[in-house]
Design a protein around this motif. Structure first.
Motif, mmCIF file in Angstrom:
data_model
loop_
_atom_site.group_PDB
_atom_site.id
_atom_site.type_symbol
_atom_site.label_atom_id
_atom_site.label_comp_id
_atom_site.label_asym_id
_atom_site.label_seq_id
_atom_site.Cartn_x
_atom_site.Cartn_y
_atom_site.Cartn_z
ATOM 1 N N ASN A 164 0.837 -1.187 0.000
ATOM 2 C CA ASN A 164 0.000 0.000 0.000
ATOM 3 C C ASN A 164 0.879 1.245 0.000
ATOM 4 O OD1 ASN A 164 -2.422 -1.419 0.054
ATOM 5 N ND2 ASN A 164 -2.393 -1.575 2.296
ATOM 6 N N LEU A 165 0.895 1.948 -1.110
ATOM 7 C CA LEU A 165 1.719 3.149 -1.224
ATOM 8 C C LEU A 165 0.929 4.378 -0.790
ATOM 9 C CD1 LEU A 165 3.387 2.474 -4.686
ATOM 10 C CD2 LEU A 165 4.369 2.122 -2.417
ATOM 11 N N PRO A 166 1.611 5.418 -0.335
ATOM 12 C CA PRO A 166 0.926 6.667 0.030
ATOM 13 C C PRO A 166 0.212 7.254 -1.182
ATOM 14 C CG PRO A 166 3.202 6.650 0.826
ATOM 15 C CD PRO A 166 3.064 5.487 -0.093
ATOM 16 N N THR A 167 -0.818 8.026 -0.923
ATOM 17 C CA THR A 167 -1.521 8.690 -2.026
ATOM 18 C C THR A 167 -0.588 9.658 -2.737
ATOM 19 O OG1 THR A 167 -2.322 10.358 -0.456
ATOM 20 C CG2 THR A 167 -3.777 8.514 -0.923
ATOM 21 N N PHE A 168 -0.909 9.916 -3.996
ATOM 22 C CA PHE A 168 -0.126 10.818 -4.847
ATOM 23 C C PHE A 168 1.313 10.322 -5.017
ATOM 24 C CE2 PHE A 168 -3.512 13.394 -3.025
ATOM 25 C CZ PHE A 168 -4.061 13.957 -4.162
ATOM 26 N N THR A 169 1.456 9.012 -5.077
ATOM 27 C CA THR A 169 2.766 8.424 -5.351
ATOM 28 C C THR A 169 2.759 7.883 -6.772
ATOM 29 O OG1 THR A 169 3.122 7.807 -3.041
ATOM 30 C CG2 THR A 169 4.422 6.655 -4.698
ATOM 31 N N ASP A 170 3.449 8.562 -7.671
ATOM 32 C CA ASP A 170 3.561 8.060 -9.040
ATOM 33 C C ASP A 170 5.011 7.767 -9.419
ATOM 34 O OD1 ASP A 170 4.437 10.647 -9.145
ATOM 35 O OD2 ASP A 170 2.791 11.389 -10.377
ATOM 36 N N VAL A 171 5.942 8.135 -8.523
ATOM 37 C CA VAL A 171 7.343 7.797 -8.753
ATOM 38 C C VAL A 171 7.964 7.317 -7.441
ATOM 39 C CG1 VAL A 171 7.628 9.466 -10.636
ATOM 40 C CG2 VAL A 171 8.176 10.139 -8.283
ATOM 41 N N ILE A 172 9.040 6.550 -7.574
ATOM 42 C CA ILE A 172 9.828 6.104 -6.428
ATOM 43 C C ILE A 172 11.179 6.814 -6.504
ATOM 44 C CG2 ILE A 172 10.878 4.135 -5.255
ATOM 45 C CD1 ILE A 172 7.871 4.036 -5.271
ATOM 46 N N TYR A 173 11.634 7.362 -5.386
ATOM 47 C CA TYR A 173 12.904 8.078 -5.356
ATOM 48 C C TYR A 173 14.042 7.115 -5.025
ATOM 49 C CZ TYR A 173 9.720 12.020 -5.156
ATOM 50 O OH TYR A 173 8.718 12.911 -5.416
ATOM 51 N N ILE A 174 15.150 7.309 -5.696
ATOM 52 C CA ILE A 174 16.314 6.443 -5.516
ATOM 53 C C ILE A 174 17.430 7.242 -4.835
ATOM 54 C CG2 ILE A 174 18.034 5.025 -6.695
ATOM 55 C CD1 ILE A 174 15.957 4.668 -8.937
ATOM 56 N N VAL A 175 17.981 6.688 -3.761
ATOM 57 C CA VAL A 175 19.010 7.380 -2.987
ATOM 58 C C VAL A 175 20.226 6.471 -2.820
ATOM 59 C CG1 VAL A 175 17.314 8.781 -1.737
ATOM 60 C CG2 VAL A 175 18.027 6.577 -0.796
ATOM 61 N N ASP A 176 21.377 7.105 -2.473
ATOM 62 C CA ASP A 176 22.568 6.301 -2.193
ATOM 63 C C ASP A 176 22.630 5.968 -0.710
ATOM 64 O OD1 ASP A 176 23.457 8.549 -0.849
ATOM 65 O OD2 ASP A 176 24.989 9.077 -2.334
ATOM 66 N N ASP A 177 23.742 5.459 -0.258
ATOM 67 C CA ASP A 177 23.866 5.026 1.132
ATOM 68 C C ASP A 177 23.763 6.178 2.128
ATOM 69 O OD1 ASP A 177 24.163 2.458 0.242
ATOM 70 O OD2 ASP A 177 26.365 2.513 0.269
ATOM 71 N N ASN A 178 24.006 7.397 1.663
ATOM 72 C CA ASN A 178 23.934 8.581 2.529
ATOM 73 C C ASN A 178 22.628 9.352 2.362
ATOM 74 O OD1 ASN A 178 26.603 8.240 3.611
ATOM 75 N ND2 ASN A 178 27.409 8.994 1.640
ATOM 76 N N ALA A 179 21.649 8.729 1.726
ATOM 77 C CA ALA A 179 20.324 9.324 1.480
ATOM 78 C C ALA A 179 20.365 10.473 0.494
ATOM 79 C CB ALA A 179 19.690 9.781 2.798
ATOM 80 N N VAL A 180 21.452 10.580 -0.278
ATOM 81 C CA VAL A 180 21.535 11.607 -1.319
ATOM 82 C C VAL A 180 20.644 11.202 -2.494
ATOM 83 C CG1 VAL A 180 23.043 12.747 -2.995
ATOM 84 C CG2 VAL A 180 23.841 12.332 -0.655
ATOM 85 N N LEU A 181 19.833 12.135 -2.965
ATOM 86 C CA LEU A 181 18.900 11.843 -4.052
ATOM 87 C C LEU A 181 19.659 11.648 -5.362
ATOM 88 C CD1 LEU A 181 15.930 11.647 -4.979
ATOM 89 C CD2 LEU A 181 15.995 14.120 -5.376
ATOM 90 N N ILE A 182 19.446 10.508 -5.971
ATOM 91 C CA ILE A 182 20.131 10.186 -7.225
ATOM 92 C C ILE A 182 19.189 10.316 -8.417
ATOM 93 C CG2 ILE A 182 21.250 8.342 -8.519
ATOM 94 C CD1 ILE A 182 22.310 7.282 -5.903
ATOM 95 N N GLY A 183 17.973 9.842 -8.253
ATOM 96 C CA GLY A 183 17.035 9.886 -9.369
ATOM 97 C C GLY A 183 15.667 9.394 -8.946
ATOM 98 N N GLU A 184 14.842 9.111 -9.942
ATOM 99 C CA GLU A 184 13.491 8.617 -9.688
ATOM 100 C C GLU A 184 13.098 7.681 -10.810
ATOM 101 O OE1 GLU A 184 11.115 12.189 -9.656
ATOM 102 O OE2 GLU A 184 10.936 12.218 -11.847
ATOM 103 N N ILE A 185 12.100 6.845 -10.531
ATOM 104 C CA ILE A 185 11.580 5.947 -11.559
ATOM 105 C C ILE A 185 10.073 5.850 -11.392
ATOM 106 C CG2 ILE A 185 12.035 3.925 -10.116
ATOM 107 C CD1 ILE A 185 12.484 2.364 -12.748
ATOM 108 N N LEU A 187 6.309 4.419 -11.378
ATOM 109 C CA LEU A 187 5.765 3.136 -10.935
ATOM 110 C C LEU A 187 5.471 2.216 -12.115
ATOM 111 C CD1 LEU A 187 3.288 4.076 -8.045
ATOM 112 C CD2 LEU A 187 5.426 2.811 -7.867
ATOM 113 N N ASN A 188 4.857 2.771 -13.155
ATOM 114 C CA ASN A 188 4.515 1.920 -14.299
ATOM 115 C C ASN A 188 5.761 1.381 -14.989
ATOM 116 O OD1 ASN A 188 5.342 4.328 -15.348
ATOM 117 N ND2 ASN A 188 3.620 4.587 -16.757
ATOM 118 N N ALA A 189 6.864 2.135 -14.912
ATOM 119 C CA ALA A 189 8.107 1.665 -15.526
ATOM 120 C C ALA A 189 8.687 0.490 -14.737
ATOM 121 C CB ALA A 189 9.126 2.801 -15.592
#
Length: 448
Positions: A164-185, A187-189
């Motif tokens: 069950n994902l939170p509402t208004f979630t259409d992308v997932i955020y990708i982070v490194d080991d230090n929680a630095v934002l790297i990118g997004e993908i 959901l349908n992809a």
């Protein structure tokens, strides 16, 4: 939110409150038919004493949900009217975002109690958000974003996304080991990908984001103008801290618009219908006093033409018409401009075009109504010079009102003065004084 049902329920509660059985049925119906926000508005339609009795008839769950939706002053009235043992249960299930919204209308003992009932994670998030100013994104961000480490395998990512994902979630955020934002993908992809290579090829590293220190008004506009339902929020180290979603952005914009609408009438933001009489009187007295000063100023200008008015009584009869037409025309323009300023639609680039447009509108309405009023004046007083006088005055005052309706809020905003709060007072003064000077001045020239 539809408000069509509120009048019916207000009447039902008033008619059935003395009957314990009937009022219980009405309360159950209210809980089933109305949203939490609507119930908050419903309660605010009753005097405080009756409001508390109605409030106590609701279930604990409804009380907790409606409490969050109340206006600040209404919430304060409720807390002041109830004993602590009735108030504390309302604060036991608040998360960090809820408490941030309520904190301005809660005293320290209630805030401390609410924080003590939070989970360690929510407590940490609340304290983190408190580090930001009210006008910064970090204060408004929510913490429902879904993030995954970059080394996570596709199968594990799909498991995360199948929950069950939170509402208004259409992308997932990708982070490194230090929680630095790297990118997004998207959901349908993720569900479309059939291999690790294909999954990685769908990752978007050129993402749009906002900083936790950004101005919330600018960030809200940025999000609303984008094609996404939320934007990631990062700190100065580019670490992902949360996200700003569309409901929050629109809620902020609506809050600003509502504040300006209320202040345009010289009222205090979120004043309760049945709030403290002395406090309400104090809040309104300030702007009544300012309006009185401007009224005396207009009267002083009228006094300069006392001799003219004594000789041509018709001028005194028609003066309110001149003032009224200018005031109405100006208020129409200033309302449009204040809304445009609040939404960021007006700037130096389009200011001249707006002025030109409003002058054209003013000219059309000015000529139209000047002819109508001039004709009525001629039929009434049978004096062509008096008709000409009021024709010119009406046309000139509507044009000035249109011009002032643009310039007054614009100049006030440049001096960091809220145009919604003071614009109508300044505008009325300008149109009244100009209208009286032109009307009485022309009367002196043409009729004496």
């Amino acid at each position: 939110m539809s408000l069509e049902l509120l009048p019916d329920y207000i009447e039902k509660i008033n008619n059935n409150f003395e009957n314990e059985t009937d009022i219980k049925d009405v309360i159950v119906e209210v809980e089933q038919e109305l949203s939490d926000e609507q119930i908050a508005l419903l309660l605010e339609s009753f005097p405080i004493k009756l409001r508390i009795e109605i409030w106590l008839s609701f279930s604990d769950e409804t009380q907790q949900n409606v409490f969050i939706e109340m206006k600040p002053e209404s919430r304060e009235l409720l807390l002041n009217a109830c004993d602590d043992e009735l108030c504390f249960p309302l604060l036991t299930k608040l998360d960090a975002v809820d408490l941030l919204e309520l904190s301005e209308s809660l005293n320290d003992r209630f805030i401390d109690y609410a924080v003590s009932k939070m989970t360690a994670k929510q407590r940490s998030l609340y304290k983190k958000s408190c580090d930001y100013a009210l006008d910064e994104v970090g204060h408004w961000q929510n913490f429902t974003e879904v993030q995954i480490p970059q080394q996570l395998k596709l199968s594990a990512v799909k498991k995360v996304c199948s929950k069950n994902l939170p509402t208004f979630t259409d992308v997932i955020y990708i982070v490194d080991d230090n929680a630095v934002l790297i990118g997004e993908i998207a959901l349908n992809a993720i569900f479309k990908a059939e291999s690790e290579e294909e999954y990685k090829s769908f990752i978007n590293t050129d993402i749009e984001y906002i900083s936790s220190n950004d101005d919330i008004a600018i960030a809200s506009d940025k999000l609303i103008d984008s094609d996404t339902s939320a934007l990631p929020v990062i700190d100065e180290n580019r670490c992902l801290t949360g996200r700003l979603d569309l409901p929050t952005a629109y809620r902020y914009r609506e809050q600003i618009a509502e504040t300006q609408l209320i202040q345009a009438a010289g009222l205090v933001e979120e004043e309760d219908l049945f709030g403290n009489v002395w406090q309400s009187s104090k809040n309104r007295a300030v702007w009544l006093g300012i309006n009185l000063v401007t009224a005396f100023l207009a009267s002083w200008f009228i006094g300069l033409f006392e001799a003219t008015i004594q000789q041509v009584v018709a001028l005194a009869v028609l003066m309110p018409v001149v003032a009224s037409m200018g005031g109405i025309s100006g208020s129409q323009t200033i309302t449009l401009i204040i809304r445009g300023l609040a939404l960021g639609q007006i700037n130096d680039a389009n200011k001249k075009n707006i002025i030109a447009k409003e002058l054209k509108v003013g000219a059309i309405n000015g000529v139209l109504w000047a002819i109508v009023i001039g004709a009525i004046t001629f039929v009434w007083f049978d004096n062509p010079l008096l008709s000409l006088t009021i024709f010119i005055s009406i046309l000139g005052n509507i044009l000035i009102a249109s011009l002032s309706g643009v310039w007054v809020p614009w100049m006030l905003s440049k001096f960091n003065i809220d145009p919604a709060l003071s614009g109508s007072v300044v505008l009325t003064t300008v149109t009244d004084i100009f209208g009286f000077i032109v009307f009485l001045g022309l009367g002196s020239l043409l009729l004496l």
